[in-house]
Structures are given as structure tokens and as C-alpha cells.
Design an enzyme around this catalytic site. Structure first.
Site, PDB file in Angstrom:
ATOM      1  N   GLY A 135       0.821  -1.203   0.000  1.00 31.05           N
ATOM      2  CA  GLY A 135       0.000   0.000   0.000  1.00 31.05           C
ATOM      3  C   GLY A 135       0.856   1.254   0.000  1.00 31.05           C
ATOM      4  CD  GLN A 156      -6.595   1.004   8.553  1.00 27.18           C
ATOM      5  OE1 GLN A 156      -7.340   0.145   9.018  1.00 27.18           O
ATOM      6  NE2 GLN A 156      -5.268   0.905   8.625  1.00 27.18           N
ATOM      7  CB  SER A 168      -2.379  -2.051   2.041  1.00 28.86           C
ATOM      8  OG  SER A 168      -1.507  -2.974   2.625  1.00 28.86           O
ATOM      9  CB  ALA A 169      -3.479  -7.425  -0.090  1.00 27.24           C
ATOM     10  CG  HIS A 170      -0.682  -6.056   5.233  1.00 29.64           C
ATOM     11  ND1 HIS A 170      -0.483  -5.738   6.551  1.00 29.64           N
ATOM     12  CD2 HIS A 170      -0.298  -4.975   4.532  1.00 29.64           C
ATOM     13  CE1 HIS A 170       0.031  -4.519   6.630  1.00 29.64           C
ATOM     14  NE2 HIS A 170       0.155  -4.038   5.419  1.00 29.64           N
ATOM     15  CB  CYS A 185       6.014   6.334  25.989  1.00 34.29           C
ATOM     16  SG  CYS A 185       4.279   5.944  26.224  1.00 34.29           S
TER      17      CYS A 185
END
Lengths: 460, 460
Positions: free
Chosen positions: B69, B177, B194-196, B320
Site C-alpha cells: 500500500g 483501512q 493494501s491487501a494485508h 512513549c
């Protein structure tokens, strides 16, 4: 159905398959995350990097995984050039590099830099001294493949690396074709490779950059892979790539000896069984599994189709098999015949019987294609020879101009000339190559209304 | 062991796994080759492109597969900017885009172009009218995510696309998303994904470029994927990506309703069970599976670790947990609390019981971390209140400056001030956010010898 195009892409090695499956469940998470799935993915990535670095002969922190060998080359060239911008914007490369290197050089030139292509001899090898002479004070980077992808000739990388090191110029080695067979020797600075060439999965390249080499990644910032390969890491594929690299290396010595002997058999048999053929590349300093030859009076595309019908998958550097209708730049740089070109590259494990079957089929296939195209049989001299002849081959594509030339050469007396009119790009390479093979004199090329006029003097 | 970070990477969908395995044996060859293995690979690639294009809502010849992506976004931005160079070199984007977009904008600025970030409201959404006002005659490209990756807020893409179309500016939608949940509405020009993120394998991104959009691929030429994605295609992964996209779409309506209800439960329970918490993002116009909240007086990294120990994998936008020690730019742009930040994103199929188990554990974990850090209990006013106090929190990191502030606010009378000295980047965001949550007045920030002085007036 024998597949003889391993130099293009090798089938997945069983170890790669196994490693891929095993890591699909463990390696899908983001390795930058702190939770257990992320830590597990990071461990897999670290282990793969150690394995690959050992095979390459570098430190793990010198090696990143890219999404392809092409991306590795693009990043290596752009990062090195940017890192040494103060030195200059000149690139040295051999004339027979992979297209990813050539296109990187073209991008540099489009952006105002310059490049020098070092020529090769008739076997496809560069001369290290000539390579050294191409280096200039403003040379930012030198590129040399470890072995040629089309003819298999091994380049003198270690010698060139010494010369580059002496001149303070980093050397990028494109090791795509050879890394599965062994590490690249010598003091190289950067190295690029591609997993699907050694039986790893597609989608994984390697880029090694030695410590101390100036490097500035180009393109938008991305923190992954030391900032040298943008995008989410494909860890299952990376694990499979590293595992299969280790596996093919373990088998490399034995398989090298076995395939080398099979390729020697092909080289000898093709020369013996196919008339009017030129076997190219260095017969000794070469990749173990690859041989390329060109057949006069044959059209490469038809030859590929006929071999495919006979069950053999091979590739070709002939112009008719290229989308741009230009012959292979490698064969062109070597000055060898480009028509009827066939590359045979044996995947690891190729059975001897498949090679013999190929040698059994090839002569008949070539003869049949030649017959269909009307290729000349050794001709009896014409009864009334003319001192010169013009053959109009305009609009006809490789191998027709050479076929027409061969048909009429017997019609002029020894000392007479044949002029071939042709607008086919391949004729510029193949008419001189035919003359060399036939021991006729290639007089030269002259401009013509359309295309060019190629003049040949009959000597025998 | 529940994994609640699907927005970062989703585990492989069973259909993706199946498709990947099935195509490992069929899809490894070069799809540009003429022999049967190549033709088979090309057929798989074509079929995957058809499937993906249908899910995206574009023509197959408008869609290419990239290696991630991030690469899709980088190529989309650089290609569009180059294609419209004559118009100008100005980019419009929202302030809450993914880092791949932000870094593309930074690269443009480094190269002499400019960009305008459109602010968002406290839910994280852009105002279409404000977005429209950012467009200029020299705007080459506009970028807007379909939904935010950190807080889940859905952006008014269709409205913004209309405005952009009216102004003749192409709109790139980062749909990373949301694409698994449904197509992106409206007249967008380019789309990246993005495929994952939808349960496909890593190593596959999508880039759609509508016909008629000016586009000039950057970087060295490479003929694959219409010249828009360099490198050998990873066909098994592409096949798996397309198959799983179709599969998750088939399940999307039901899973959307189910996860949406679970997330509503999390939003309500967190607000009810955890004191001093801010649940962020739009409660209605949001992704079905994602919720983010921030807990006062808690250090995000410790919270992540404790939740990991309790068996829950979540992520955080707190400073953090970032390698640069800066809080999430998304939370910053929204003006919400960044300390003790937790993002929960449920993978498809998350059982209800896992969510309830998380809600059972969370309040205790937060309380424990607070106790360890000495977070204030509601304090009784000091016996001798002083009109103003200075708290030196220099060298102390998030959430300590806010904890110190909360500890002493009761020691000044109503109308009195507390000045916090801090050199922590998060304090600049979290002290105003604490004031808003606590109904105290944030007076402002003043320069100090080290760091800044943040002045707060006690109102209640």
C-alpha cells in the site's frame, strides 16, 4: 513438460514452499509492534536476514529485503548516486547489464547525469582494464553483473572490484543470476539479487550495502528496512527466500557439476546437429545451467511456439519475440547473430532425459521452420552470374532479409556483391553476423531511401 | 490470545491461504513469456485483476498491483504530480493522513513544491468546505483517506471528490483501512490500498488510476503492470489478495453489523469503567471494527506491555510507543489526549467473548499502572493554598507532567494558576487536553529556559 527458462523465473523450491507455509501463521504481523505477534514476526525477519547475509557474505545490518530484484537495483543505483552527488553524476556500467540497470542509467541521463557503457567481447565479457579506463573523477557508481542473464558468461567481478576500489568508486554487483550458485567474489560495495531466480518466491529482492558506502535512500521516507525498502515487509516470503537460498547453496556444488555437464552436451550437440547455428557465450567461464544459441534463417517467435508445442519452454532474444521489435541488447553488444535465438536455462534438478529429449526434437523443429520460410539450401551457382545484385527486403522482418541474402549469394561471382535493402532493426546485426559465420565479406551499411543498404561481397 | 490490531495487519484469511497455496504451483512463471507456464501465470494475473477491479469499482485496465500500500501511495502521488506538473506543484492533504501520504508531501516540499494540510475537527474528520478552500489554481493533486487508521473516523470522501472534480483537481483516496468493508463512494480519480489490511498476504498493494487522469510514472522505466509498478509480479500473492478481498466483501455486511455492536459496547464500557478516559473518533461515522481511547495518568508503553501480558495485542499512538518520542500526528491534529492511548481494531471473526474478556481486564490494568506511577486520587484542598505554583517536570516524560499537574491543582485556590515546566513533546498536547477533560482553563504556553511553561488556571 520440461521448463527450461530458470533464468527468467525458477519454480518454487520445496524448501521455499515449506518455509512459506510454516511462516504464514507466524509472520503476518507488523514486526515493529511490541506485542507477541509482532515480536514473533520480528524474530522471523531477523533470522531470515542472518541467513541471507551469510549466503551473501555480508553483515546482517548491511542487508535489507526489497520487493524485487528490480527494486533492489533501482534503490541501489539511486541511493548510491545521491550519496555521492558531491563526487559527480557519472555512472559506469557494462553494455550487457539487466534492463533494471540500463533503465536506471537512462533515468540518470534524463535527470542531467551521464553514463558510460563498457563494451564486451564476442563472449559477452568485459575487459577489466577497459572497465577501469571508463572510470572518471566524477564517477559516482560503477555497475557490473556477476554473470550475464542471456548468455551465461561470468564477468570478471573480483578484478573489476579491485580496480574500482583502487579508484575509490563503489561497485554495485547485480548478482541476480548467480547468487544461488555461490557468493560474489571480491571487494564489491553493493549487491542486488532476486529470490525467484533461485527458487524462492516472487516478491523478494536483496540489497546489500557495505558499511562505509555513502548511501542516501531516495523517494519518500519510510522507516522499514533501515529506510531502504518502503512498504510493509512480506515476512513469510522473506523467510521462504532465505530458507531456499540456504537450501540451493547446500546443493550448489553437486548441481553445478551435473548441469554444467548437461549444458556442455547441449553446446556440442546443437553445434553438431543443427546446421548454420552459432552457440554464444563463454564456453567455460559461464553459469552452470545456461546456454544460448542462434539459428540462421529462423524466426525466433515461431521457433518458441514450435518448441512450446513440443513441450519445451525456452526464451529468446530475437527481435520478433520482443514487444519493441528490437533484438536483445546483449546479443547486439556481443556482435553475434540475433535471429532464431534460443536461451535454454535448466532449473536445478532437471533430469538428463529431458535434455536429451530436447536435443532429439530441436534439429527437426529448426529444419521445419526453415523449410516453411523458404530458407536456402546450399545453392548451385547460377548459369549467368551477374557482378552485383540488389535484394529488396523492405518491410520484411527477421529472419527474411538474411534468408533472401543467402538465397542469392551464389548468383554473383566470387568478388561480386549483394546489396540488401532492409528496414528491419535486426538486419543491422544479423547480416554482419551471417557474413562472419559464412566467411563472406561484410562491406558495410549505406543510407537508403527507406531503411539501409547492407553490402556483402562474396568471397567463397 | 486475542489479537486486536487488525488496522495494523490482519491475519491471513482462510480464502487467501487457500488461493495462495493453489497458485504457488501455477503462478511462479513470468506472465510476459509466451510458453505455457507464462500463459498460465498471465491468466491468473488477469483474473485477479478483474476480481480486484470489480471490488474497487474500476475497469481492470485502470488497476495495477504494487508491492505494498505504501508503494501504491508513493507511486500515485509522484505519478500524479509529474502528470500535472504544468498545472503546478501544490498538494492538498488532510492533517490525519497515513505516513506514506505525509512523507510523499514532505518529499514534494524537499523538491521545491508545497502542500497544504487541511485540519480536522475533534472527531478527526475534515470539513469538505474547508478542504475545498485549500484547493488552489496550482494544486496538482488532492489526497484524502477513506477512513482514519488511528481513530476510525470515516472521511466525507464523496463530498470532497465532488468539490475536487468541480475544481478539476484529481483526488487520490487512500482506502487502506476501508476497502475490505466496501467500495469508496464518489468520483475519486486515484485509489490506493493494501491487501494485508483485509486478510490478504503482505506484499500486495493496489493502485487504481481512472482513465483520463494525467499520470506519468516516476523512477526508472519498467514495463510490468502498465509501467506503474516496477519488479517481477508476485502472482500467487496477488491471486490470494484478490480472492480474499472478494471473500471479505461477501461477509462484510454481516460482520460490519456484528463488530459495530461490539465496538459500541467497548466505547460505552471504557467510558463507564475507566475513570479519566477520553474515547476518541466519531461514534457513528466510523469503521465498524475500530475504537481508540486515551487514559489520563498512564504511560502508553507500560499499558501495552501489561495488556500483552494479559494476552491482548493492541497498539498505541502515545509518544512513549513511538521511536521518535512524538505522539501520533492524528491525535495531535484532533486536539485530543495522547497519553495512555490505546487503539483496539478487531479482526473479522473476533468472538464476543474476547471483547468481554478485554473489558474485564482493562480497568484493573489501567488502575495498576496509575498506582505504580503515583497518579493523583481526587485531592482534598491543601490547608494553606498558594495563589500560584510552579511544577518542574523537566526531563520527565509522558504521562508524568500531567500527573504532577493533577497532583497539585488542588493546592491552588479557584482562580489560582499552576505552571508546568516540561520539555516533553506530549505535554504540549496533553496539558490542554487534560484541562478540557477536567474543565480547568488552559491559559497558554510560554517559552522557558528549557522546554516550555504551560500555564493552567483552576476553575473548579
Amino acid at each position: 513438460m520440461p521448463y527450461f527458462d530458470a533464468a527468467s523465473s525458477a519454480p518454487l523450491h520445496p524448501v521455499a514452499r515449506q518455509a512459506l507455509l510454516a511462516s504464514l501463521d507466524e509472520g503476518w504481523a507488523d514486526p515493529a509492534r511490541l506485542y507477541r505477534e509482532g515480536r514473533r514476526a520480528a524474530l522471523l525477519l531477523d533470522a531470515a536476514r542472518e541467513t541471507a547475509a551469510e549466503a551473501v557474505g555480508c553483515r546482517p545490518d548491511e542487508l535489507v529485503f526489497t520487493s524485487s530484484g528490480t527494486r533492489a537495483v533501482h534503490s541501489a543505483v539511486s541511493g548510491s548516486l545521491a550519496g555521492r552527488r558531491r563526487v559527480g553524476r557519472h555512472l559506469v556500467l557494462s553494455a550487457v547489464e539487466h534492463s533494471s540497470v540500463l533503465h536506471s542509467a537512462a533515468a540518470l541521463e534524463a535527470a542531467g547525469g551521464s553514463s558510460t557503457e563498457v563494451p564486451v567481447d564476442r563472449t559477452g565479457a568485459v575487459d577489466p582494464a577497459a572497465y577501469g579506463r571508463a572510470l572518471r573523477p566524477d564517477t559516482a557508481l560503477a555497475c557490473l553483473q556477476s554473470a550475464n542473464h542471456e548468455v551465461g558468461t561470468v564477468q570478471p567481478v573480483a578484478e573489476v572490484a579491485e580496480i574500482c576500489a583502487g579508484a575509490g568508486v563503489p561497485l554495485l554487483v547485480d548478482a541476480a543470476q548467480s547468487l544461488g550458485w555461490g557468493p560474489v567474489p571480491g571487494r564489491w560495495s553493493l549487491l542486488a539479487a532476486s529470490a525467484h531466480k533461485w527458487g524462492g518466491p516472487a516478491g523478494v529482492g536483496l540489497l546489500a550495502v557495505r558499511k562505509g558506502v555513502r548511501f542516501a535512500s531516495q523517494g519518500p521516507v519510510d522507516e522499514r528496512e533501515s529506510g531502504r525498502a518502503a512498504g510493509f515487509e512480506n515476512i513469510p516470503a522473506i523467510v521462504a527466500a532465505a530458507a531456499s537460498l540456504r537450501a540451493v547453496r547446500a546443493e550448489a556444488a553437486a548441481e553445478d557439476a551435473r548441469l554444467r555437464a548437461l549444458v556442455d552436451r547441449v553446446r556440442a550437440a546443437v553445434a553438431a546437429l543443427v546446421p548454420d547455428v552459432e552457440v554464444t557465450g563463454d564456453p567455460v567461464r559461464r553459469l552452470p545451467h545456461l546456454v544460448t544459441f542462434s539459428c540462421l534463417y529462423v524466426d525466433g517467435e515461431t521457433l518458441l511456439h514450435e518448441l512450446d508445442r513440443a513441450g519445451f519452454s525456452v526464451s529468446s532474444g530475437s527481435s520478433c519475440t520482443s514487444s519493441t521489435l528490437t533484438p536483445s541488447h546483449v546479443l547486439k553488444a556481443m556482435g553475434v547473430l540475433t535471429e532464431g535465438n534460443i536461451r535454454v536455462s535448466l532449473p536445478a534438478g532437471t533430469p538428463e532425459g529431458d535434455v536429451d529429449a530436447f536435443l532429439g526434437v530441436l534439429p527437426g523443429v529448426v529444419a521445419e521452420v526453415r523449410e516453411r520460410l523458404g530458407a536456402p539450401a546450399p545453392a548451385a551457382p547460377s548459369s549467368a552470374p551477374r557482378a552485383s545484385l540488389v535484394v529488396d527486403a523492405l518491410g520484411r522482418r527477421c529472419p527474411m532479409p538474411v534468408i533472401e541474402l543467402a538465397k542469392v549469394i551464389g548468383e554473383v561471382p566470387v568478388g561480386g556483391t549483394v546489396t540488401v535493402l532492409s528496414d528491419d532493426e535486426a538486419a543491422r546485426l544479423d547480416i554482419p553476423a551471417w557474413c562472419a559465420m559464412r566467411e563472406q565479406e561484410y562491406v558495410g551499411e549505406e543510407p537508403a531511401d527507406r531503411g539501409s543498404a547492407y553490402v556483402v561481397r562474396r568471397l567463397v
